[in-house]
Design a protein around this motif. Structure first.
Motif, PDB file in Angstrom:
ATOM      1  N   SER A 154       0.835  -1.207  -0.098  1.00 58.55           N
ATOM      2  CA  SER A 154      -0.182  -0.023  -0.055  1.00 58.55           C
ATOM      3  C   SER A 154       0.804   1.055   0.053  1.00 58.55           C
ATOM      4  O   SER A 154       2.007   1.517  -0.895  1.00 58.55           O
ATOM      5  N   GLY A 176       2.992  -4.417  -2.715  1.00 56.58           N
ATOM      6  CA  GLY A 176       1.728  -4.970  -2.895  1.00 56.58           C
ATOM      7  C   GLY A 176       0.752  -4.017  -2.763  1.00 56.58           C
ATOM      8  O   GLY A 176       0.929  -2.796  -2.430  1.00 56.58           O
ATOM      9  N   GLY A 179      -1.213   0.095  -7.157  1.00 57.70           N
ATOM     10  CA  GLY A 179      -1.183   0.106  -8.814  1.00 57.70           C
ATOM     11  C   GLY A 179      -0.733   1.361  -9.130  1.00 57.70           C
ATOM     12  O   GLY A 179      -0.475   2.156  -8.740  1.00 57.70           O
ATOM     13  N   PHE A 202      -1.342  -9.240  -3.965  1.00 59.05           N
ATOM     14  CA  PHE A 202      -2.110  -8.410  -4.596  1.00 59.05           C
ATOM     15  C   PHE A 202      -3.540  -8.781  -4.098  1.00 59.05           C
ATOM     16  O   PHE A 202      -3.796 -10.286  -4.310  1.00 59.05           O
ATOM     17  N   ALA A 209      -7.201  -0.455  -4.621  1.00 55.26           N
ATOM     18  CA  ALA A 209      -5.832  -0.544  -5.919  1.00 55.26           C
ATOM     19  C   ALA A 209      -6.692  -1.594  -6.680  1.00 55.26           C
ATOM     20  O   ALA A 209      -6.711  -2.765  -6.706  1.00 55.26           O
ATOM     21  N   ARG A 211      -7.795  -3.863  -9.993  1.00 58.59           N
ATOM     22  CA  ARG A 211      -7.043  -5.138 -10.469  1.00 58.59           C
ATOM     23  C   ARG A 211      -6.286  -4.325 -11.728  1.00 58.59           C
ATOM     24  O   ARG A 211      -4.695  -4.790 -11.962  1.00 58.59           O
ATOM     25  N   GLY A 214      -3.083  -2.599 -10.654  1.00 56.75           N
ATOM     26  CA  GLY A 214      -2.163  -3.472 -10.010  1.00 56.75           C
ATOM     27  C   GLY A 214      -1.425  -4.311 -10.838  1.00 56.75           C
ATOM     28  O   GLY A 214      -0.208  -4.514 -11.071  1.00 56.75           O
ATOM     29  N   HIS A 235      -8.659  -4.687   0.663  1.00 56.19           N
ATOM     30  CA  HIS A 235      -7.233  -4.127   0.909  1.00 56.19           C
ATOM     31  C   HIS A 235      -6.664  -4.613   2.169  1.00 56.19           C
ATOM     32  O   HIS A 235      -5.331  -4.996   2.345  1.00 56.19           O
TER      33      HIS A 235
END
Lengths: 255, 255
Positions: A154, A176, A179, A202, A209, A211, A214, A235
């Motif tokens: 994050s 992770g 994105g 992820f 975030a 898909r 990411g 998250h």
């Protein structure tokens, strides 16, 4: 560098100190095995937004790494976080943002203002991390030639990507929960400059975030070895077995 | 069940036997620790298209699991593979298909005829697996109450998904290198019926199983715990560290 507090937790030494960086006093914590001699491995852990350097997940892993493996862990408070604000404000921030992120079911990502704030925090945090690693590698408890790894998800990724891209001492990194959003060309560019092994965790249903953002970040990393662990949920829902995968990754690359 | 051959490899017993299933003679192999007593864990490994039950990756892990952990591994030849065709034809098949898949750079998936052939193989293989597991759980080297796990990627997933969906003895499964192609509603439906923990390994640049098909399969699994490991590269390029992740997954769920 000024030592502010030292205590033992379950046989592990936890030392707080402060560093002056660009006129800012940056609070740092180092965990180490008191009897293991200079550690061959240094792990840097960057906390998430609203959290702080001793947030539960970081502290638990730092204690485990020191006790079981003799590794040293370094964590620092990001600008506007932890001991850089009042204790009450920090606790309130962690509660309120945590609750908001957990409950965010409206499918939207960060709003532009939140994204700008993160970007500004990252810009200030990069030189602070560099100074903190310099200082830590000068401590008796760490070998000056220690293998350095980074972990941060994050906000820890938002800060970690530009930091890792510019620091050749870091040999592998876990990112992770983040994105590349539209308009973040500089962030994607930093990811492209990273060529060390990456593990990217992820959450498949993460409203913070999405898909496609990411996947864009995963694709951007310039590393030949990069692996993305996708799990269902939001998250705050990284499954506990990823913690074992983080340790296995660090052992593979740093031991 | 007819024992056809038995030998020791690095202290592990490797037994070949044949089973009659629906008028077919199905060649099976079981690896076990000769002195460990009834094994508490049985791993079933399904080989890929053009390969066979003793293909290098299966054999190496079966030996490791037996020697280090006392686990038993079962592998069987799929219809039209291994000892179900001549030795020369089998070797030729493995070479030619392996080379074709490795070199496939034209971005296309399986052609409709290949997809139909796989589907027919899967239909025939499911009852063969069931019979082979029945027989293996009756052997002295395995506990009749053993915890059963499945591993199979590519064709091993095409066969494994309907097999695992219909066999409540299997407690967790590793799939990969496969996806849901248009028109494969039955395959997706089988995946939806699976609710056990799943680890899904996927190659990001796999021309045989394109990303969007792989993501569709991952999304289809009905499991609450499912994790997808994405790595760069093509169909034959799963990185060696995934082998450690497979063992960690099985240990977490079966030990």
């Amino acid at each position: 560098m000024e030592l502010t507090k030292e205590k033992q937790i379950d046989g592990v030494a936890q030392r707080d100190f402060r560093l002056e960086v660009d006129g800012q006093s940056v609070p740092c914590t180092v965990w180490s095995h008191p009897d293991a001699g200079p550690a061959p491995v240094l792990i840097c852990m960057g906390h998430g937004g609203s959290q702080h350097k001793k947030t539960a997940g970081i502290r638990a892993r730092a204690l485990e790494y020191a006790a079981r493996l003799g590794w040293v862990t370094l964590a620092i408070d990001a600008p506007g976080h932890g001991d850089r604000i009042s204790r009450e404000r920090s606790a309130e921030l962690e509660r309120s943002v945590g609750a908001r992120v957990t409950g965010r079911a409206d499918g939207r990502g960060l709003d532009p203002e939140e994204a700008r704030a993160l970007s500004s925090i990252a810009q200030r945090a990069v030189p602070e991390w560099r100074a903190a690693i310099d200082s830590t590698l000068g401590l008796d408890c760490v070998s000056p030639h220690a293998a350095v790894g980074y972990w941060g998800v994050s906000m820890g990724t938002r800060i970690g990507v530009p930091m890792v891209a510019g620091d050749p001492r870091i040999r592998c990194a876990i990112f992770g929960l983040a994105g590349v959003r539209p308009g973040q060309a500089d962030f994607a560019e930093a990811a492209r400059r990273i060529e060390i092994p990456i593990q990217f965790v992820f959450q498949w249903d993460d409203a913070v975030a999405p898909r496609e953002h990411g996947i864009e970040l995963f694709d951007a990393f310039g590393s030949k070895e990069k692996t993305m662990h996708v799990n269902p949920g939001g998250h705050m829902g990284i499954p506990s077995f990823e913690r074992d995968a983080w340790l296995a990754f660090f052992q593979r690359h740093l031991s």
